[in-house]
Write a protein that holds these residues in place. Structure first.
Motif, PDB file in Angstrom:
ATOM      1  N   ALA A  71      -3.091  -7.472   4.050  1.00 30.28           N
ATOM      2  CA  ALA A  71      -3.400  -6.162   3.464  1.00 30.28           C
ATOM      3  C   ALA A  71      -4.382  -5.415   4.354  1.00 30.28           C
ATOM      4  O   ALA A  71      -5.554  -5.209   4.019  1.00 30.28           O
ATOM      5  CB  ALA A  71      -3.965  -6.346   2.058  1.00 30.28           C
ATOM      6  N   ILE A  72      -3.913  -4.997   5.515  1.00 27.24           N
ATOM      7  CA  ILE A  72      -4.761  -4.319   6.496  1.00 27.24           C
ATOM      8  C   ILE A  72      -4.765  -2.810   6.219  1.00 27.24           C
ATOM      9  O   ILE A  72      -3.888  -2.294   5.518  1.00 27.24           O
ATOM     10  CB  ILE A  72      -4.258  -4.599   7.923  1.00 27.24           C
ATOM     11  CG1 ILE A  72      -2.781  -4.168   8.073  1.00 27.24           C
ATOM     12  CG2 ILE A  72      -4.409  -6.073   8.265  1.00 27.24           C
ATOM     13  CD1 ILE A  72      -2.226  -4.380   9.456  1.00 27.24           C
ATOM     14  N   PRO A  73      -5.736  -2.072   6.782  1.00 29.17           N
ATOM     15  CA  PRO A  73      -5.825  -0.635   6.499  1.00 29.17           C
ATOM     16  C   PRO A  73      -4.825   0.237   7.254  1.00 29.17           C
ATOM     17  O   PRO A  73      -4.799   1.446   7.060  1.00 29.17           O
ATOM     18  CB  PRO A  73      -7.273  -0.284   6.899  1.00 29.17           C
ATOM     19  CG  PRO A  73      -7.657  -1.319   7.906  1.00 29.17           C
ATOM     20  CD  PRO A  73      -6.950  -2.570   7.483  1.00 29.17           C
ATOM     21  N   LEU A  74      -3.992  -0.336   8.134  1.00 28.73           N
ATOM     22  CA  LEU A  74      -2.984   0.456   8.837  1.00 28.73           C
ATOM     23  C   LEU A  74      -1.891   0.907   7.875  1.00 28.73           C
ATOM     24  O   LEU A  74      -1.562   0.208   6.904  1.00 28.73           O
ATOM     25  CB  LEU A  74      -2.364  -0.347   9.971  1.00 28.73           C
ATOM     26  CG  LEU A  74      -3.245  -0.656  11.182  1.00 28.73           C
ATOM     27  CD1 LEU A  74      -2.479  -1.517  12.170  1.00 28.73           C
ATOM     28  CD2 LEU A  74      -3.736   0.618  11.849  1.00 28.73           C
ATOM     29  N   VAL A  75      -1.302   2.064   8.159  1.00 29.87           N
ATOM     30  CA  VAL A  75      -0.189   2.525   7.330  1.00 29.87           C
ATOM     31  C   VAL A  75       1.085   1.819   7.773  1.00 29.87           C
ATOM     32  O   VAL A  75       1.201   1.324   8.901  1.00 29.87           O
ATOM     33  CB  VAL A  75      -0.009   4.060   7.405  1.00 29.87           C
ATOM     34  CG1 VAL A  75      -1.265   4.771   6.942  1.00 29.87           C
ATOM     35  CG2 VAL A  75       0.385   4.499   8.812  1.00 29.87           C
ATOM     36  N   ALA A  76       2.068   1.777   6.896  1.00 25.17           N
ATOM     37  CA  ALA A  76       3.294   1.023   7.150  1.00 25.17           C
ATOM     38  C   ALA A  76       4.000   1.506   8.409  1.00 25.17           C
ATOM     39  O   ALA A  76       4.496   0.700   9.207  1.00 25.17           O
ATOM     40  CB  ALA A  76       4.227   1.133   5.942  1.00 25.17           C
ATOM     41  N   TYR A  77       4.070   2.804   8.609  1.00 24.45           N
ATOM     42  CA  TYR A  77       4.776   3.333   9.775  1.00 24.45           C
ATOM     43  C   TYR A  77       4.161   2.810  11.066  1.00 24.45           C
ATOM     44  O   TYR A  77       4.882   2.456  12.011  1.00 24.45           O
ATOM     45  CB  TYR A  77       4.750   4.859   9.762  1.00 24.45           C
ATOM     46  CG  TYR A  77       5.657   5.497  10.791  1.00 24.45           C
ATOM     47  CD1 TYR A  77       6.946   5.880  10.445  1.00 24.45           C
ATOM     48  CD2 TYR A  77       5.239   5.687  12.102  1.00 24.45           C
ATOM     49  CE1 TYR A  77       7.795   6.450  11.387  1.00 24.45           C
ATOM     50  CE2 TYR A  77       6.080   6.249  13.047  1.00 24.45           C
ATOM     51  CZ  TYR A  77       7.353   6.631  12.682  1.00 24.45           C
ATOM     52  OH  TYR A  77       8.202   7.180  13.619  1.00 24.45           O
ATOM     53  N   GLU A  78       2.843   2.740  11.123  1.00 22.74           N
ATOM     54  CA  GLU A  78       2.172   2.260  12.330  1.00 22.74           C
ATOM     55  C   GLU A  78       2.525   0.812  12.627  1.00 22.74           C
ATOM     56  O   GLU A  78       2.756   0.441  13.790  1.00 22.74           O
ATOM     57  CB  GLU A  78       0.656   2.396  12.166  1.00 22.74           C
ATOM     58  CG  GLU A  78       0.143   3.825  12.146  1.00 22.74           C
ATOM     59  CD  GLU A  78      -1.339   3.898  11.847  1.00 22.74           C
ATOM     60  OE1 GLU A  78      -2.036   4.676  12.524  1.00 22.74           O
ATOM     61  OE2 GLU A  78      -1.805   3.181  10.939  1.00 22.74           O
ATOM     62  N   THR A  79       2.557  -0.027  11.595  1.00 22.44           N
ATOM     63  CA  THR A  79       2.839  -1.446  11.825  1.00 22.44           C
ATOM     64  C   THR A  79       4.285  -1.644  12.284  1.00 22.44           C
ATOM     65  O   THR A  79       4.547  -2.482  13.148  1.00 22.44           O
ATOM     66  CB  THR A  79       2.585  -2.268  10.552  1.00 22.44           C
ATOM     67  OG1 THR A  79       3.488  -1.873   9.508  1.00 22.44           O
ATOM     68  CG2 THR A  79       1.164  -2.087  10.054  1.00 22.44           C
ATOM     69  N   VAL A  80       5.198  -0.889  11.723  1.00 18.37           N
ATOM     70  CA  VAL A  80       6.602  -1.015  12.124  1.00 18.37           C
ATOM     71  C   VAL A  80       6.795  -0.445  13.520  1.00 18.37           C
ATOM     72  O   VAL A  80       7.542  -0.998  14.343  1.00 18.37           O
ATOM     73  CB  VAL A  80       7.521  -0.318  11.094  1.00 18.37           C
ATOM     74  CG1 VAL A  80       8.978  -0.376  11.547  1.00 18.37           C
ATOM     75  CG2 VAL A  80       7.382  -0.983   9.721  1.00 18.37           C
ATOM     76  N   PHE A  81       6.118   0.646  13.830  1.00 21.00           N
ATOM     77  CA  PHE A  81       6.196   1.238  15.173  1.00 21.00           C
ATOM     78  C   PHE A  81       5.690   0.247  16.219  1.00 21.00           C
ATOM     79  O   PHE A  81       6.322   0.057  17.265  1.00 21.00           O
ATOM     80  CB  PHE A  81       5.373   2.531  15.219  1.00 21.00           C
ATOM     81  CG  PHE A  81       5.472   3.271  16.525  1.00 21.00           C
ATOM     82  CD1 PHE A  81       6.445   4.229  16.716  1.00 21.00           C
ATOM     83  CD2 PHE A  81       4.583   3.001  17.562  1.00 21.00           C
ATOM     84  CE1 PHE A  81       6.544   4.916  17.924  1.00 21.00           C
ATOM     85  CE2 PHE A  81       4.664   3.677  18.761  1.00 21.00           C
ATOM     86  CZ  PHE A  81       5.644   4.642  18.953  1.00 21.00           C
ATOM     87  N   SER A  82       4.565  -0.404  15.939  1.00 24.50           N
ATOM     88  CA  SER A  82       4.004  -1.370  16.888  1.00 24.50           C
ATOM     89  C   SER A  82       4.942  -2.546  17.109  1.00 24.50           C
ATOM     90  O   SER A  82       5.124  -3.009  18.243  1.00 24.50           O
ATOM     91  CB  SER A  82       2.650  -1.872  16.378  1.00 24.50           C
ATOM     92  OG  SER A  82       1.709  -0.819  16.319  1.00 24.50           O
ATOM     93  N   ALA A  83       5.551  -3.046  16.014  1.00 19.39           N
ATOM     94  CA  ALA A  83       6.487  -4.169  16.129  1.00 19.39           C
ATOM     95  C   ALA A  83       7.689  -3.786  16.981  1.00 19.39           C
ATOM     96  O   ALA A  83       8.163  -4.578  17.806  1.00 19.39           O
ATOM     97  CB  ALA A  83       6.929  -4.617  14.746  1.00 19.39           C
TER      98      ALA A  83
END
Length: 259
Positions: free
Chosen positions: A88-100
């Motif tokens: 449960a990190i403070p990044l938004v979902a779009y950012e995490t998927v973009f990074s992956a």
């Protein structure tokens, strides 16, 4: 691209979970349910294929030996969703998927990446989560974002460890529909570990049943699942029926006195 496991031996602290495990080739486009009782090795098998555990033997995706491949190359060949939920990190979902996506698909332009993310969010039905922080999401919502991180990369092999464990029935069906469509459209292979036999059988092409002692049986559900196998593997008196749509259903009547 077919997937082959040859003489796979893996375990923990010198205690082998599997010894010389070999399986028939899994053909492109296949969705394979990995099932079995608790602590039988479902997660261990997926982790070993992903290269996260020390092992001997060979895991081959067509002509590529994944076991001998460095992690920097393996990330382009397979996507792995672990059993623990995304943090449960403070990044938004779009950012995490973009990074992956960028970590595995450096050959894509930014436009290609954004288009792939848009498509996977639409397919999973989580567009409304795109700009929400993971720290503000439920466990089930974070699990959907974790799956989006795998699907967006469009790898030829997907290893999903209980991807529906935190989801209600609606989202379970949504997830497995998305995974099945991804395998069929792209010719990818997906191995999905699950405790829900009937949900797995509803969508899978093949079932891989892991039994205590490192034993494994794989094949079409109608051929593999028998009352004798369920009794031996799960310790239950069970029947296999067929629903009105032709799908097998496991009905467990009672636990047996011993396995």
């Amino acid at each position: 691209m077919s997937l082959k496991l040859e003489k796979l031996t893996v375990g923990y602290r010198r205690r082998p979970v599997f010894r010389d495990l070999s399986l028939p080739a899994i053909e492109p486009g296949a969705l394979v349910a990995v099932v079995g009782p608790n602590a039988v090795g479902k997660s261990t098998l997926l982790k070993s294929i992903a290269g996260l555990l020390s092992m001997s033997g060979r895991v081959c995706l067509s002509d590529d030996n994944l076991t001998a491949m460095p992690a920097t190359r393996r990330v382009h060949r397979l996507g792995y969703l672990p059993q623990p939920l995304p943090q449960a990190i403070p990044l938004v979902a779009y950012e995490t998927v973009f990074s992956a996506c960028r970590s595995a698909r450096g050959d894509w332009s930014r436009g290609d990446t954004e288009q792939a993310i848009e498509q996977v969010f639409e397919t999973l039905g989580i567009r409304d989560l795109a700009l929400r922080r993971l720290s503000e999401m439920s466990g089930g919502q974070r699990q959907m974002v974790g799956l989006a991180q795998v699907l967006v990369r469009q790898t030829p092999l997907m290893l999903l460890d209980e991807p529906t464990s935190a989801l209600d029935l609606h989202w379970q069906l949504n997830v497995l529909n998305a995974v099945r469509n991804a395998t069929r459209e792209s010719g990818a292979i997906a191995l999905v570990a699950s405790h829900d036999l009937n949900l797995a059988l509803r969508f899978c092409d093949q079932v891989l049943v892991l039994a205590p002692g490192g034993q494994a049986v794989m094949g079409p559900p109608a051929e593999v699942l028998t009352p004798a196998l369920l009794a031996r593997t799960y310790g239950v008196d069970a029947r296999i029926e067929t629903c009105s749509r032709g799908h097998p259903i496991v009905l467990a009547d009672r636990p047996l006195a011993s396995r």
